[in-house]
Write a protein that holds these residues in place. Structure first.
Motif, PDB file in Angstrom:
ATOM      1  N   LEU A  50      11.133   1.276   4.137  1.00 43.55           N
ATOM      2  CA  LEU A  50      10.955  -0.101   3.681  1.00 43.55           C
ATOM      3  C   LEU A  50       9.479  -0.472   3.624  1.00 43.55           C
ATOM      4  CD1 LEU A  50      13.828  -1.911   5.641  1.00 43.55           C
ATOM      5  CD2 LEU A  50      13.750  -1.403   3.194  1.00 43.55           C
ATOM      6  N   ASP A  51       8.708   0.046   4.566  1.00 42.77           N
ATOM      7  CA  ASP A  51       7.289  -0.274   4.602  1.00 42.77           C
ATOM      8  C   ASP A  51       6.541   0.323   3.422  1.00 42.77           C
ATOM      9  OD1 ASP A  51       5.065  -1.494   5.678  1.00 42.77           O
ATOM     10  OD2 ASP A  51       4.515   0.251   6.882  1.00 42.77           O
ATOM     11  N   SER A  52       7.125   1.352   2.786  1.00 45.60           N
ATOM     12  CA  SER A  52       6.480   1.960   1.623  1.00 45.60           C
ATOM     13  C   SER A  52       6.692   1.145   0.353  1.00 45.60           C
ATOM     14  CB  SER A  52       7.019   3.386   1.412  1.00 45.60           C
ATOM     15  OG  SER A  52       8.391   3.358   1.054  1.00 45.60           O
ATOM     16  N   LEU A  55       6.416  -4.793  -2.003  1.00 43.83           N
ATOM     17  CA  LEU A  55       6.864  -6.162  -1.772  1.00 43.83           C
ATOM     18  C   LEU A  55       7.213  -6.381  -0.305  1.00 43.83           C
ATOM     19  CD1 LEU A  55       7.709  -8.946  -2.786  1.00 43.83           C
ATOM     20  CD2 LEU A  55       9.973  -7.973  -3.319  1.00 43.83           C
ATOM     21  N   TYR A  56       7.988  -5.460   0.283  1.00 48.69           N
ATOM     22  CA  TYR A  56       8.375  -5.587   1.687  1.00 48.69           C
ATOM     23  C   TYR A  56       7.170  -5.441   2.604  1.00 48.69           C
ATOM     24  CZ  TYR A  56      13.188  -5.181   0.040  1.00 48.69           C
ATOM     25  OH  TYR A  56      14.383  -5.380  -0.597  1.00 48.69           O
ATOM     26  N   HIS A  57       6.232  -4.585   2.218  1.00 42.53           N
ATOM     27  CA  HIS A  57       5.037  -4.406   3.046  1.00 42.53           C
ATOM     28  C   HIS A  57       4.205  -5.673   3.066  1.00 42.53           C
ATOM     29  CE1 HIS A  57       1.654  -2.386   4.948  1.00 42.53           C
ATOM     30  NE2 HIS A  57       0.871  -2.903   4.020  1.00 42.53           N
ATOM     31  N   GLU A  58       4.154  -6.366   1.940  1.00 43.55           N
ATOM     32  CA  GLU A  58       3.379  -7.604   1.867  1.00 43.55           C
ATOM     33  C   GLU A  58       4.039  -8.729   2.656  1.00 43.55           C
ATOM     34  OE1 GLU A  58       1.623 -10.700  -1.534  1.00 43.55           O
ATOM     35  OE2 GLU A  58       2.637  -8.825  -2.106  1.00 43.55           O
TER      36      GLU A  58
END
Length: 277
Positions: A50-52, A55-58
Motif C-alpha cells: 500500500l505504501d508503494s 496516493l496512499y503514501h501521500e
C-alpha cells in the motif's frame, strides 16, 4: 564425543519454555505464536504494498511509517528471542532463514542513516527489501518443507531437462534463422533463440512470427514441445512429493542446540549437530 547438553543448554527453565513457544509449532503455545506471526507478516507485506501506491503514501505515509516501526521492533524482539532460545545461536544466525529474518528488519534501521532529498531513492531501495518477510513463512508453514525437499531432490533431474530444453531452443533458433528472412524480424541467431524461447514456453508475444510454410511448421513443433516442457518438471516434482508422502515423514521437533528442523519421526539425535532431541 558426548551429545548430552551442557549446563547452559536450554534443557529446562525459561529458555526451554521459550524454545517450545518459538520453535515447536505442534504445541498449543507454539501454534498461537505462529498464528500471530503469520498475521503480522501478511499485515507487514500489505503495508509495504500500500505504501508503494503514490496516493496512499501521500495520505497515510505517516501512519504507514509508524506501523512499520512498530512491526520492525516486534520482529527485532522475535529475532533476539530466537537467538536466546537455542544453545548455538550462531548456527541460526548464519542459516538461510536466520539471514532472511535479519534482512526483514535491517532496512528500517538503515533508513535512519539515509536522510535528505538526495538519498530518498536509496531509502526507497532499502524499504523494498522488507518484502523479504514473506520468506519468513517457511518458519510456520510445515508443508513448505516437503516442497523445498522435493525441489531439492529434483534439482539434478530438472537441471538435465533444462539443459535439453536449452539445446533445443538453440537448434530451433539456428534453424529458423536459416529459414526466415531478416525483414521479418529474424535478424540474428540470438534474436531467433529469443523467439524460440518465447514460443516454446507458450508465451507468444507476437513481436516476431514466421511467414514461410517451413517456418510455421517449425513453430508448430516448438509449440507442441512446449506442452512437454510444462508437464515434465511438474511430474518430476510430483513424483518426489509422492515418494516423501509414502515415507515416514518429518518430526515437528526442532533441535534446541542448532535450530535444525525436518528430523525423522523416530530420530533421537539431531542429524546436523548430534544434540539429543
Amino acid at each position: 564425543m558426548s551429545t548430552e547438553p551442557s549446563s547452559t543448554a536450554p534443557h529446562n527453565g525459561w529458555r526451554a519454555k521459550l524454545h517450545e513457544i518459538i520453535y515447536e509449532s505442534h504445541t498449543k503455545e507454539g501454534k498461537l505464536f505462529d498464528v500471530i506471526l503469520l498475521v503480522l507478516i501478511f499485515f507487514s507485506i500489505s503495508i509495504v504494498m500500500l505504501d508503494s501506491v503514490p496516493l496512499y503514501h501521500e495520505l497515510y505515509g505517516d501512519l504507514f511509517y509508524k506501523i512499520e516501526w512498530g512491526l520492525t521492533i516486534f520482529f527485532t524482539l522475535e529475532y533476539i528471542l530466537r537467538i536466546l532460545s537455542i544453545q548455538r545461536p550462531v548456527a541460526y544466525m548464519v542459516s538461510v532463514l536466520g539471514i532472511i529474518d535479519l534482512l526483514a528488519i535491517v532496512p528500517t534501521y538503515l533508513s535512519l542513516f539515509f536522510v535528505g532529498t538526495q538519498s530518498l531513492l536509496v531509502v526507497r531501495g532499502l524499504r523494498l527489501l522488507r518484502v523479504f518477510r514473506i520468506f519468513k513463512l517457511n518458519h510456520y508453514v510445515s508443508e513448505m518443507r516437503y516442497l523445498t525437499t522435493a525441489l531439492s531432490n529434483s534439482f539434478r533431474k530438472i537441471s538435465i531437462f533444462l539443459f535439453f530444453v536449452l539445446t533445443a531452443v538453440i537448434i530451433m533458433g539456428s534453424v529458423i534463422y536459416l529459414v526466415e528472412d531478416a525483414e521479418d524480424g529474424f535478424t540474428s541467431i540470438p534474436q531467433c533463440i529469443y523467439w524460440a524461447i518465447v514460443t516454446i514456453t507458450t508465451v507468444g508475444y507476437g513481436d516476431i512470427s514466421p511467414v514461410t510454410p517451413l517456418g510455421k511448421f517449425i513453430s508448430c513443433i516448438i509449440m507442441l514441445l512446449g506442452y512437454g516442457i510444462i508437464a515434465v518438471p511438474t511430474g518430476i516434482v510430483s513424483s518426489e512429493m509422492a515418494m516423501m508422502a509414502k515415507g515416514k515423514g518429518n518430526s515437528p521437533d526442532v533441535c534446541r542446540n542448532c535450530g535444525k528442523e525436518g528430523h525423522d519421526v523416530d530420530a533421537r539425535f539431531c542429524k546436523t549437530c548430534g544434540y539429543k532431541l
